[in-house]
Design a protein around this motif. Structure first.
Motif, PDB file in Angstrom:
ATOM      1  N   MET A   1     -38.431  36.788   1.057  1.00  0.00           N
ATOM      2  CA  MET A   1     -37.464  37.597   1.798  1.00  0.00           C
ATOM      3  C   MET A   1     -38.168  37.988   3.133  1.00  0.00           C
ATOM      4  N   LEU A   2     -39.426  38.282   3.173  1.00  0.00           N
ATOM      5  CA  LEU A   2     -39.935  38.715   4.109  1.00  0.00           C
ATOM      6  C   LEU A   2     -41.006  37.689   4.894  1.00  0.00           C
ATOM      7  N   LEU A   3     -40.861  36.274   4.571  1.00  0.00           N
ATOM      8  CA  LEU A   3     -41.537  35.266   5.035  1.00  0.00           C
ATOM      9  C   LEU A   3     -41.356  35.270   6.559  1.00  0.00           C
ATOM     10  N   SER A   4     -42.403  35.242   7.366  1.00  0.00           N
ATOM     11  CA  SER A   4     -42.400  34.765   8.733  1.00  0.00           C
ATOM     12  C   SER A   4     -43.162  33.693   9.040  1.00  0.00           C
ATOM     13  N   ASN A   5     -42.799  32.882  10.019  1.00  0.00           N
ATOM     14  CA  ASN A   5     -43.337  31.593  10.233  1.00  0.00           C
ATOM     15  C   ASN A   5     -43.390  31.524  11.861  1.00  0.00           C
ATOM     16  N   PRO A   6     -44.696  31.444  12.543  1.00  0.00           N
ATOM     17  CA  PRO A   6     -45.855  31.145  11.970  1.00  0.00           C
ATOM     18  C   PRO A   6     -46.573  32.233  11.188  1.00  0.00           C
ATOM     19  N   CYS A   7     -46.485  33.700  11.613  1.00  0.00           N
ATOM     20  CA  CYS A   7     -47.056  34.706  11.073  1.00  0.00           C
ATOM     21  C   CYS A   7     -46.125  35.842  11.419  1.00  0.00           C
ATOM     22  N   PHE A   8     -46.811  36.958  10.778  1.00  0.00           N
ATOM     23  CA  PHE A   8     -46.016  38.302  10.834  1.00  0.00           C
ATOM     24  C   PHE A   8     -45.558  38.925  12.400  1.00  0.00           C
ATOM     25  N   GLU A   9     -46.552  38.276  13.268  1.00  0.00           N
ATOM     26  CA  GLU A   9     -46.371  38.766  14.797  1.00  0.00           C
ATOM     27  C   GLU A   9     -45.154  38.271  15.352  1.00  0.00           C
ATOM     28  N   ILE A  10     -44.401  37.310  14.887  1.00  0.00           N
ATOM     29  CA  ILE A  10     -43.231  36.547  15.450  1.00  0.00           C
ATOM     30  C   ILE A  10     -42.069  38.044  15.538  1.00  0.00           C
ATOM     31  N   TRP A  11     -42.078  38.677  14.482  1.00  0.00           N
ATOM     32  CA  TRP A  11     -41.187  39.926  14.264  1.00  0.00           C
ATOM     33  C   TRP A  11     -41.832  40.819  15.493  1.00  0.00           C
ATOM     34  N   LEU A  12     -43.015  41.202  15.847  1.00  0.00           N
ATOM     35  CA  LEU A  12     -43.238  42.108  16.841  1.00  0.00           C
ATOM     36  C   LEU A  12     -42.559  41.297  18.211  1.00  0.00           C
ATOM     37  N   LEU A  13     -42.989  40.364  18.433  1.00  0.00           N
ATOM     38  CA  LEU A  13     -42.684  39.610  19.704  1.00  0.00           C
ATOM     39  C   LEU A  13     -41.203  39.589  19.990  1.00  0.00           C
ATOM     40  N   LEU A  14     -40.383  39.404  19.040  1.00  0.00           N
ATOM     41  CA  LEU A  14     -38.806  39.541  18.857  1.00  0.00           C
ATOM     42  C   LEU A  14     -38.282  40.802  19.497  1.00  0.00           C
ATOM     43  N   HIS A  15     -38.963  41.581  19.261  1.00  0.00           N
ATOM     44  CA  HIS A  15     -38.807  43.090  20.001  1.00  0.00           C
ATOM     45  C   HIS A  15     -38.790  42.996  21.453  1.00  0.00           C
ATOM     46  N   ALA A  16     -39.686  42.009  22.114  1.00  0.00           N
ATOM     47  CA  ALA A  16     -40.087  42.154  23.466  1.00  0.00           C
ATOM     48  C   ALA A  16     -39.372  40.998  24.087  1.00  0.00           C
ATOM     49  N   LYS A  17     -39.109  39.782  23.212  1.00  0.00           N
ATOM     50  CA  LYS A  17     -38.499  38.820  23.951  1.00  0.00           C
ATOM     51  C   LYS A  17     -37.914  37.691  22.754  1.00  0.00           C
ATOM     52  N   ASP A  18     -37.018  36.832  23.338  1.00  0.00           N
ATOM     53  CA  ASP A  18     -36.611  35.733  22.421  1.00  0.00           C
ATOM     54  C   ASP A  18     -37.751  34.592  22.314  1.00  0.00           C
TER      55      ASP A  18
END
Length: 93
Positions: A1-18
């Motif tokens: 459910m919480l899988l992020s690819n390539p890593c968790f930081e993609i979630w952080l980046l999506l707050h700032a940009k597509d």
């Protein structure tokens, strides 16, 4: 459910940009650090109050961006599912 690819930081980046193009972890961290001033000194160990505030303020846009990504592909994240579940539970309380 919480899988992020390539890593968790993609979630952080999506707050700032597509981020729609595939990206490797090292490049993603570099992109995060230049995406907004509060990420310049990003460290995995803890978030600053400024970073927490930014994430809180931009959660809805990050959820929408995450939903547009192809699940399990690079880039993608399922963290938005948890966020939506928590928001739904909060409304029901």
């Amino acid at each position: 459910m919480l899988l992020s690819n390539p890593c968790f930081e993609i979630w952080l980046l999506l707050h700032a940009k597509d981020q729609k193009a595939a990206i490797e972890t090292d490049a993603l961290i570099k992109e995060l650090k230049k995406s907004a001033p509060m990420w310049k000194n990003y460290s995995k160990s803890a978030f600053t109050e400024t970073q927490k505030s930014f994430l809180n303020d931009k959660t809805e846009v990050a959820v929408e961006r995450a939903k547009r990504l192809q699940e399990f592909q690079n880039p993608s994240t399922g963290i938005y599912k948890l966020i939506e579940m928590l928001q739904k539970n909060a409304k029901n309380d």
